[in-house]
Structure formats: C-alpha cells, structure tokens
Write an enzyme that holds these catalytic residues in place. Structure first.
Site, PDB file in Angstrom:
ATOM      1  N   GLU A 212      56.382  70.052 -16.669  1.00  0.00           N
ATOM      2  CA  GLU A 212      56.511  70.564 -18.037  1.00  0.00           C
ATOM      3  C   GLU A 212      57.974  70.703 -18.410  1.00  0.00           C
ATOM      4  O   GLU A 212      58.636  71.651 -18.007  1.00  0.00           O
ATOM      5  CB  GLU A 212      55.803  71.921 -18.200  1.00  0.00           C
ATOM      6  CG  GLU A 212      54.292  71.844 -18.105  1.00  0.00           C
ATOM      7  CD  GLU A 212      53.607  73.151 -18.455  1.00  0.00           C
ATOM      8  OE1 GLU A 212      54.264  74.048 -19.029  1.00  0.00           O
ATOM      9  OE2 GLU A 212      52.405  73.280 -18.153  1.00  0.00           O
TER      10      GLU A 212
ATOM     11  N   GLU B 159      50.609  76.902 -12.441  1.00  0.00           N
ATOM     12  CA  GLU B 159      51.641  77.948 -12.449  1.00  0.00           C
ATOM     13  C   GLU B 159      51.199  79.219 -11.709  1.00  0.00           C
ATOM     14  O   GLU B 159      51.605  80.325 -12.075  1.00  0.00           O
ATOM     15  CB  GLU B 159      52.044  78.291 -13.895  1.00  0.00           C
ATOM     16  CG  GLU B 159      52.674  77.129 -14.630  1.00  0.00           C
ATOM     17  CD  GLU B 159      53.179  77.499 -16.021  1.00  0.00           C
ATOM     18  OE1 GLU B 159      54.185  76.933 -16.458  1.00  0.00           O
ATOM     19  OE2 GLU B 159      52.560  78.377 -16.665  1.00  0.00           O
TER      20      GLU B 159
END
Length: 820
Positions: A253, A184
């Site tokens: 995710e 991320e």
C-alpha cells in the site's frame, strides 16, 4: 499468402497459446530481486481498484486506463460483509462479481492481486466483517478463537473455490499471481498477546493448505511465518526490509493520498512526492509496489466505515472518483513507470552499488553480461538542490526531494520533481442548462414510533449492532415514563450514547438532535423537557454513520445508546433513571421499509406536489431528470441538503451530509511537494461542505431519459438548489521542460476551444496564474493555437525548432493554458 489469411493464422495461434496457458498454467515464484513469472524476472507496478466501489460497466475503462498508465497488476480486497451478508447466504453478483472483474483484468492484459483478508479495513464499515459475526455467541474476532476461525476459514474457502472454479489463479492459467491473508495485523496484534501469535500462525497454515499455486503475503507483519512474504504499507517504504533474505521487497500500500472524514478537508498528495517515494523504493531494491488507491471510487449504500468516512473515496488517486484521469498525477507516474521498466533487466539482477553523496545517493545497477548500467541519483534534502558531477558521465541537476533516473548512468530520462504532464482542472457543469428540478414530497411516517410501538422489547438499552445487525443505519428506542404526584413539567432529559447521531422526541414532540464531533466518541444529549402527569412516551432515534473499522478490538466499539444511562433530572436534582425500563425497539424507517425510493415498488406512498416542505426533518423528496447527454461522469450537487440518503432509479448512491462543514485550519492554495507527506499536509476545501457532489454512475441511469431521484432528509434541508451535473476537464495546463514530449487533451469528445496562454522561455506561476518571464519566444502562442484549437488532443516535443529561439539559453520551458 494474403494479409487476411495471415491475420487469421495469427488469431488462431493466439487462441492456441491462450488455450495452452489455461491448461499448463503460469508459474509464479520469486527471489529477493524479482517476481518470476514463467521464468521472466519482473519488476511490477500494481494499482488498487475495489470492485464494489465502482460498477461492472466502469471496470473495463478503469482497467484500460491502468494499463495505459503502465500498471501491470490490479489489486483488490475481498469484502466479506457484501459477499456473505447473512450466514451461509452468498452473493457474487453485480458489482460483487469477482469472477467477471478478474477476467476483465486478464482480458486487459494485466495480472491480479487477491487480498482476501478477510479483514479488509479499507475505511469500509466494520472493516469488511459482516455484523452477524458480532452477534455469534462466544466469538472473538481476529484472535485464536475457534468459532471465529471456523467462520473465517469457511469464507476464505468459499472465495478460493469461486476463484478455482473460474480458473482465476495463475497456476490454472488465470490472472491472479499473488494472494494475501489477514491485513495489517502486525500493527495491532500486541494487545491480543499469545492468542494473537497463535492466530497468526494458524492464518499462515490455513492459507497454505488451499494449495493455490501462487505466493501468499502478509502486509505489515514483521514476524510473518514462512513461507508468507511480509510486506510494507505507508507513504514511504524505501527503508523496509523483508524478514527473509529470500523474499522480494513488496510495498502493498503506497498511500497515494488519503481518505476523507465528515468534517475533514480534502487531502492532496503531489505527483512529485508520489513519484519520489516510488523511485526511492525501486532505487533501494524494491520489486513490486501497489498504489492504494489507483481508483478509489465511491462508498455506495451504507458501506463507508470509520465511522464518519465520506461517501466519496476519491483518495486523490491517479484515477479520480468518477474514473477521470487525475492529472498530472496519472501522467507523471506513467512516465516514471516507463522509466523504471526500461531498466527492468538490470534491476532484477540485484546487488546494486550505492555511493553516498551527502544529501542523497547514487545507486548503480549493472548488467554483468553486457556492461549496461542503470542508475538512480537521489537528493533527499527537503530544501537544498544539488548539482552532481559524475565525471565522464556528466553533470546533473537534482532538485531537492527528488530522484533522477539515468539511462546507462549518463542520460537523465526522468526526474520526479520535473512534471511534464498536463494539469487538468476539472469542472462541474449543469447537465441541461436552465432547467430546475421540480420536487414532490412526503413526510416520513413516524406515528407508530412516536407512540412507542416497536417490533420487540427488552428491559435494557441494547447496543445497536447487536439489536439491528446492520439492517439499517436507524434504530428506534422507545419507553413509557409514568409520572405520579411530583411536578416534572420543568425537567432535563439526559441521554448518553455511543453515537453517532441522536434524535429525541417526548410525547410526540421533537426535542432536538445531536451528533459526535468525530463519530467514534460518545456524547451526552441534555435538553429541557416537560413531562405530563400520567404516562409519557420517550422516543429516541439512533443513527449510525458507518462502524469502526480499525484498531485492536475495534469490533467491540459500541454503537447506539448501549446502556445509556437515560434519565430525567427534576427540581432538587430528583432523578428518574429509565435505563432499565422496558424498551420497545424498531429497526429502520418506515419509508425505507416500504421502499419510498423505488418507483417499481407498490408502496402506496402519496407524494405531494404542493406547498413544498423545506428545512423539515424526516422528509422525503422526489423528482425526475433527464439523462445528461454525452459520456462525461454524472454527479448530484446536493447543496442545501442536511443529512440523509439518496437513490437514483432505486439504486443507493450513498449517505449525504453537505451540512457538515469542513474544518477551517490548514488550507492553502499552494503546496510544497518537498519534505515528508502526512494527511494534514496540502489540504483544501476549508469551511465548505465536506462533500457537496455525489457520483451517479451512468449505468444507474435509464436509456429512456426519465430518471427518478429520491432523497431522504434526516435533519432538514432544502432541495431547491439540488441539480444534476457532469464532470469534465475545464482547463488544461502544461509547464514542460525543453526536450520533453507533452500532450494537451480534453475528454468525452470535448474539443479545445481556446488557448489562453502560451510562453516558451522562462514563464512563471502555475495553472490559472501563468505569467511571461524575462525571455520569451514571440511565436509560442500562435504555434499552440494553430495546433490545438478545435482538436480533442494535440501533442508536441518542446524544442527551439518548434517554438523559436530565446535568450534563456538551454533552460527553456513551455507553459500553456487551454480551455476545453
């Protein structure tokens, strides 16, 4: 040839195939429409199970339940701080044994997804970075800094070497088919400027240099350098498009629920919305999606981050914190996976045809060789149901915010809003009825620190990560304050701290405690104190509750008193600033250093069995309990305790803080699955302890039936109501549509003792509030009772032939509520 000989030849053949696979390896490639494994085009369902958030004894069952849930891949982060707690001292044992974990994944018939990072985030303390990095001279984390890059590459190389030595990569015949570097970074890289861009390129080049023979991904990284596959994280990723036309669309995710903070309510994401998000993703050319989490587990020890992340990391996942099936989510998603996989051949051919239907879309995948079709019929309206006429293929009712999956575009095999799976209402039960725990106690020895005695000194107020290097939650700051002449008997003490918790003593007397509302905010403690003529001793105990784990430069977020200021304010605003005085420091608590929590330690502690001290800060409590019979998961009910740490047989089960109550806003007994999900939607547990129950894995317990439980109480609590309990299915409910197959089951060998309600027709309500409708079969209750009572599990196909005719026509449902 006899059957036994045939069986032996079959086993030999399997062994030879496995041996050949380990020699030749598995080829993993991809295109825009599929992950390709040894030439087979695949749509993949993955689930996150973090090995240190469970135990090796739990791993086989978790993997088995994932497999039974039609999951193909098990994903996990690698947690740098656990594996290299001190520089160049590595630990891959116990619940850190990644080799054993991935070998069990392979033995369970699943693939592996290795997210090395090595920054994890994961609501893990300091994002998974070891705190010794913070104290390395000249280092800057997650940027183009040579010192950091050297440490990162050394650790990544170590992990890859461990995996290679065990032949865990698919190219070696192992289970791991994908790997990730960084995590991320695209969300937070802007403030790092050009140095961030250079670091990103270096990450990609470094990862590729290891030549592990499988694809690498970078999540949330729109500018991921090729050949990195950029992927999506979030509640919904159907609109995500990879940055390369040749890359598969991967959802790393899918936030299946959310984590919980101290002071936060329990988050819940419905099975209907989860299924809607997954179906939409695969409708729009998705190739692989990963549930974050599939099993969330427990933040044992001091691993929770945030700060202020709870010990429970349940995440409302398909497998709950203890490993139980979270029904109906687990079962509803299993049915979805099976429906999607039935169209795998067509889905991996790509080039779907989509027709706009106003509130939704019809998406058709076609096998050009056979003419076979596979369709998704979506309704994206959050409030308006649709009936769609597909002419010769029939009419289909598609509820708001749902997707129907159609076999050959003419038969509905699944709808995301139509839940035909059991709802399990879990209950906690006393492990041994009628037995109250008997406690002994001892006070935390603090005479040394109240007397100002530390182990090192500095003429400044140190930042806590720098001073304690994460050896403990606790750091003592102590200084001498001489008073000559003026009267300071009516002063105010002011201490500004970066948190998270502060306890204050002056001249050996307790002044007060304070903590921040959210954990990552600084606060100023102000209380009246009396200073005596001559020398005064100020003792401050700073306690952390996990370090910050996310954001640009998150590693620079200070902890502890960190420069203060610390000052006394007297009459007429006279001021004594002691911030730059000589400060003595002591890391940790004497009771922890001497292992009061460990019966095997020769600590010399003398526990008192008389005059139990309650509501008293800095007190240790100890008891023993029997191992609960059966196999149901074990929990501690710590109602009545304040804040501290708990150990069972010397094993830390984490921080407890039941006195921290959840907020009072936003809770509801009902939840509308329709419309976009957010973490504040569908929350429960308002105005109750944020976390009351704490998981004790059965592997922590003794076969001898005698177990020690030790609690360190920091604020002041009463252990009298603490109990050992088990978690099991209390009530099982179904509300299934006609034509569906359903199963009602208990767990742990428990049997269905009663069927409280059964109605076939148009029943209303939900579990614990079912009511018969206007049309109802008069035999439904007796049919279910006869089939289920006394059984661990019973199953049905919901038909008129089984449950009798009604006046409802062809819109019948079966509602059942059973007691385990």
């Amino acid at each position: 040839m006899s059957s036994s000989c045939l069986k032996m030849l079959h086993l030999i053949s399997l062994a030879l195939l496995c041996s050949l696979s380990s020699v030749l390896g598995t080829n993993v490639s991809y295109d825009s429409s599929a992950i390709i494994i040894d030439g087979q085009r695949r749509i993949l369902i993955s689930g996150s199970i973090h090995y240190p958030r469970s135990t090796p004894q739990m791993w086989p069952d978790l993997i088995k339940k994932a497999k039974e849930g039609s999951v193909d891949v098990i994903e996990t982060y690698i947690f740098w701080d656990r594996h290299e707690p001190r520089r160049r001292q590595y630990d891959f044992s116990g619940n850190l044994d990644i080799v054993k974990f991935f070998k069990l994944v392979q033995q369970g018939g699943l693939y592996g997804f290795l997210r090395i990072g090595p920054y994890a985030c994961a609501e893990w303390t300091y994002g998974g970075f070891p705190v010794w990095l913070h104290n390395t001279n000249g280092i800057e984390l997650r940027t183009n800094n040579d010192i950091f890059k050297n440490e990162m590459q050394t650790f990544v190389a170590k992990v890859i070497d461990v995996c290679k030595q065990a032949k865990l990569f698919a190219s070696q015949g192992g289970p791991i088919i994908l790997a990730q570097i960084e995590n991320e970074y695209g969300n937070i890289m802007g403030p790092y400027g050009d140095a961030g861009q250079q670091y990103l390129k270096w990450c990609a080049q470094m990862a590729q240099s290891f030549n592990i023979g499988i694809p690498w991904v970078m999540c949330q990284q729109d500018n991921a350098p090729p050949p990195m596959i950029n992927t999506c994280n979030g509640y919904y990723c159907d609109q995500f498009t990879p940055n390369s036309a040749s890359s598969p669309k991967i959802w790393t995710e899918n936030w299946i629920g959310w984590f919980k903070n101290w002071g936060g309510q329990d988050p819940h994401r419905t099975a209907e919305d989860c299924a809607f998000a997954v179906a939409r993703f695969f409708q729009i050319s998705g190739v692989m999606q990963n549930y974050y989490m599939y099993h969330g587990g427990t933040n044992f020890g001091r691993t929770s981050g945030g700060p202020y992340i709870t010990t429970s990391y349940d995440y409302d996942a398909p497998l709950d914190e203890y490993g139980n099936l979270n029904q109906p989510k687990w079962g509803h998603l299993k049915q979805l996976h099976d429906a999607i996989k039935s169209g795998e051949k067509m889905l991996t051919m790509g080039s779907p045809k989509t027709t706009n239907l106003g509130n939704g879309n019809l998406t058709m995948y076609t096998n050009n060789a056979t003419g076979e079709k596979f369709c998704f019929l979506s309704n994206e309206s959050p409030s308006v149901d649709n009936t769609v006429d597909l002419k010769q293929d029939g009419q289909f009712f598609v509820p708001a915010w749902s997707v129907s999956i159609l076999q050959n575009c003419s038969k509905e095999i699944f709808n995301t809003a139509k839940v035909n799976t059991q709802t399990s209402v879990m209950v906690k039960k006393p492990s041994i009825s009628g037995i109250q725990l008997s406690w002994t106690w001892v006070a935390e020895p603090i005479d040394d620190t109240l007397g100002g005695k530390g182990t090192f000194t500095k003429a400044q107020l140190l930042e806590q990560k720098a001073a304690a290097v994460d050896a403990s939650d606790y750091l003592w700051y102590m200084t001498n304050v001489p008073i000559n002449g003026s009267d300071w008997s009516n002063a105010n003490l002011s201490v500004t701290t970066s948190g998270q918790v502060l306890h204050v003593f002056v001249n050996g007397k307790f002044v007060g405690s304070q903590w921040g509302a959210k954990g990552d905010d600084s606060f100023t403690f102000v209380k009246p104190v009396a200073l005596n003529p001559g020398n005064n001793i100020l003792s401050l105990l700073s306690a952390t509750v996990g370090f910050k784990n996310y954001g640009s430069f998150f590693d620079k977020q200070p902890a502890g008193i960190n420069g203060g200021p610390v000052k006394f304010i007297g009459s007429g605003n006279a001021e004594i600033d002691v911030s730059t005085y000589s400060w003595a420091y002591k890391i940790g608590l004497n009771g922890i250093d001497k292992q009061f929590f460990n019966d095997q330690s020769s600590n010399g502690v003398k526990w008192s069995s008389s005059d139990l001290q309650t509501r008293k800060a800095f007190t240790w409590y100890k008891t023993t309990f029997q191992t609960p019979p059966g196999t149901d998961p074990v929990v501690l009910d710590l109602q009545g305790m304040g804040k501290g740490m708990a150990w069972v047989n010397g094993q830390s089960i984490g921080r407890f803080w039941p006195s921290f109550m959840a907020g009072g806003d936003g809770c509801s007994n009902s939840c509308d699955y329709r419309g976009a999900y957010g973490a504040s939607k569908c929350v429960t547990n308002c105005e109750n302890p944020t976390q009351r129950w704490y998981h004790v894995p059965r592997s922590f317990l003794n076969n001898s039936n005698k177990n020690s439980l030790v609690l360190f109480e920091e604020l002041g609590g009463n252990p009298s109501n603490v109990s050992v309990q088990t978690v099991t299915v209390g009530t099982a409910c179904v509300n299934a549509y006609e034509g569906s197959k359903l199963e009602i089951s208990c767990q742990g060998g428990n049997k269905i003792s009663d069927v409280e309600f059964a109605s076939f027709g148009n029943p209303s309500g939900q579990c614990n509030s079912f009511q018969k409708g206007s049309c109802d079969s008069d035999i439904a209750l007796s049919v279910v009772q006869q089939a289920c009572v006394g059984e661990e599990m019973c199953s049905f196909t919901v038909t008129k032939e089984t449950f009798g005719s009604t006046s409802c026509g062809n819109t019948n449902r079966l509602a059942v509520q059973a007691t385990c």
